[in-house]
Design a protein around this motif. Sequence first.
Motif, PDB file in Angstrom:
ATOM      1  N   THR A 112       4.989  35.910 -33.161  1.00 31.94           N
ATOM      2  CA  THR A 112       3.798  36.599 -33.527  1.00 31.94           C
ATOM      3  C   THR A 112       3.076  37.628 -32.731  1.00 31.94           C
ATOM      4  N   ASP A 113       2.355  39.505 -33.590  1.00 31.29           N
ATOM      5  CA  ASP A 113       1.743  40.118 -32.301  1.00 31.29           C
ATOM      6  C   ASP A 113       0.526  40.148 -32.290  1.00 31.29           C
ATOM      7  N   LEU A 114       0.280  38.547 -32.021  1.00 31.84           N
ATOM      8  CA  LEU A 114      -1.742  37.758 -31.881  1.00 31.84           C
ATOM      9  C   LEU A 114      -1.641  38.782 -30.397  1.00 31.84           C
ATOM     10  N   ASP A 115      -3.061  38.953 -30.653  1.00 35.58           N
ATOM     11  CA  ASP A 115      -3.776  39.335 -29.285  1.00 35.58           C
ATOM     12  C   ASP A 115      -4.196  38.108 -28.508  1.00 35.58           C
ATOM     13  N   TYR A 116      -3.302  37.425 -27.147  1.00 35.76           N
ATOM     14  CA  TYR A 116      -3.062  36.424 -26.746  1.00 35.76           C
ATOM     15  C   TYR A 116      -4.986  36.156 -26.173  1.00 35.76           C
ATOM     16  N   LYS A 117      -5.067  36.647 -24.968  1.00 30.07           N
ATOM     17  CA  LYS A 117      -6.561  37.143 -24.194  1.00 30.07           C
ATOM     18  C   LYS A 117      -7.005  37.400 -25.303  1.00 30.07           C
ATOM     19  N   ARG A 118      -7.475  37.720 -26.403  1.00 33.93           N
ATOM     20  CA  ARG A 118      -8.599  37.667 -27.394  1.00 33.93           C
ATOM     21  C   ARG A 118      -8.885  35.794 -27.899  1.00 33.93           C
ATOM     22  N   ARG A 222       4.940  34.143 -37.853  1.00 38.06           N
ATOM     23  CA  ARG A 222       6.068  33.665 -38.368  1.00 38.06           C
ATOM     24  C   ARG A 222       7.166  32.865 -37.883  1.00 38.06           C
ATOM     25  N   ASP A 223       6.667  31.418 -38.321  1.00 35.53           N
ATOM     26  CA  ASP A 223       7.385  30.337 -38.202  1.00 35.53           C
ATOM     27  C   ASP A 223       8.952  30.420 -38.015  1.00 35.53           C
ATOM     28  N   VAL A 224       9.875  30.614 -37.018  1.00 36.28           N
ATOM     29  CA  VAL A 224      11.163  31.413 -38.189  1.00 36.28           C
ATOM     30  C   VAL A 224      12.257  29.743 -37.339  1.00 36.28           C
ATOM     31  N   GLY A 225      11.257  28.607 -38.069  1.00 36.44           N
ATOM     32  CA  GLY A 225      12.383  26.626 -37.793  1.00 36.44           C
ATOM     33  C   GLY A 225      13.734  26.940 -38.950  1.00 36.44           C
ATOM     34  N   ASP A 236      12.000  41.783 -41.118  1.00 39.34           N
ATOM     35  CA  ASP A 236      10.610  42.283 -40.560  1.00 39.34           C
ATOM     36  C   ASP A 236      11.145  43.067 -39.642  1.00 39.34           C
ATOM     37  N   VAL A 237      12.043  42.873 -38.772  1.00 38.26           N
ATOM     38  CA  VAL A 237      11.836  43.560 -37.244  1.00 38.26           C
ATOM     39  C   VAL A 237      12.500  44.841 -38.208  1.00 38.26           C
ATOM     40  N   ASN A 238      13.837  44.907 -38.643  1.00 36.28           N
ATOM     41  CA  ASN A 238      15.061  45.888 -39.718  1.00 36.28           C
ATOM     42  C   ASN A 238      13.131  46.991 -40.119  1.00 36.28           C
ATOM     43  N   ASP A 239      12.619  46.267 -41.105  1.00 41.10           N
ATOM     44  CA  ASP A 239      11.308  46.954 -41.347  1.00 41.10           C
ATOM     45  C   ASP A 239       9.852  47.605 -40.861  1.00 41.10           C
ATOM     46  N   GLY A 240      10.241  47.313 -39.435  1.00 42.22           N
ATOM     47  CA  GLY A 240       9.700  48.095 -38.770  1.00 42.22           C
ATOM     48  C   GLY A 240       7.799  46.371 -38.744  1.00 42.22           C
ATOM     49  N   ILE A 241       8.039  45.427 -39.043  1.00 41.67           N
ATOM     50  CA  ILE A 241       6.923  45.468 -39.357  1.00 41.67           C
ATOM     51  C   ILE A 241       7.054  44.329 -38.080  1.00 41.67           C
ATOM     52  N   TYR A 242       7.676  43.810 -37.467  1.00 46.74           N
ATOM     53  CA  TYR A 242       7.334  42.893 -36.289  1.00 46.74           C
ATOM     54  C   TYR A 242       8.742  43.709 -35.221  1.00 46.74           C
ATOM     55  N   PHE A 243       8.018  43.673 -34.210  1.00 43.09           N
ATOM     56  CA  PHE A 243       8.943  44.520 -32.626  1.00 43.09           C
ATOM     57  C   PHE A 243       9.561  43.891 -31.934  1.00 43.09           C
ATOM     58  N   VAL A 244      10.860  43.411 -31.973  1.00 44.40           N
ATOM     59  CA  VAL A 244      11.568  43.178 -30.547  1.00 44.40           C
ATOM     60  C   VAL A 244      11.919  43.911 -29.804  1.00 44.40           C
ATOM     61  N   ASN A 245      11.348  44.121 -28.992  1.00 42.67           N
ATOM     62  CA  ASN A 245      11.115  45.298 -27.199  1.00 42.67           C
ATOM     63  C   ASN A 245      12.831  44.756 -26.803  1.00 42.67           C
TER      64      ASN A 245
END
Length: 245
Positions: A112-118, A222-225, A236-245
């Motif tokens: 997720t890209d959830l804002d944890y602090k929020r 996304r739950d990747v279980g 999603d990573v390949n399409d730039g929807i989610y980023f793995v740094n």
Amino acid sequence: MRAMILAAGFGTRLVPLTDSVPKALVQIKNKTLLEILVGRLEKAGFSEIVINGHYLSQQIEDYVRFLQERYECKISYSHEKEILDTGGGIKKMLEYFKGPKPILVHNVDVLTDLDYKRMIDYHIENKCRATLAVKSITSDRNLWFDKSMHLCGKREPGQFQDLSCEPDGKITPYEFCGIQVISPDLFKENDSIKFSSITLYLHQARQGQIIKGFPIDEYYWRDVGTHSDLQQAETDVNDGIYFVN
């Protein structure tokens, strides 16, 4: 900020990938689920992280040492000799934390890209004992919340469990997303060793405690279980929807 990562499961839905490695060490774009999450938590400002493990636990314990050398935040490992369920695992990990400040609890197989602090701020501002990240996805298993997002019940296939609480307006079903913020005393007060965190929350809501949902529909999640969800995450990573740094 402080966080727990739940990584003790067997990962049976990811067999044969998990025949020889724990689910936490399954990779996306050559990076393990565990490192993806630890990196995101440190970037978000978390300074203390505890990770639990049971299945193929030595691999996780060794990997935690690797992560501690690579990241600046303090990372600890909590070994479960037997599976304690989510609530029991959380309660055991509290041994590594001091004080009443809230703790983020995160399933290792959730991206997720959830804002944890929020979410933590929401938990504090609403004086919650627990706050659950939820999405408005209907299925045959849902948690039910009123219009103020107070937890009011749980639906299993073919039935609805009424908590006998007074809902504020319409009750709406949401899906729990495997991310929660807890007040430590909620778990310390529970005498059980092995128990479900959701069962505890339902009981506490019945007693009038503030257990609220935090909708995260605006964020990537996304739950990747499962194999299909793991493949979709790669896409999603390949399409730039989610980023793995």
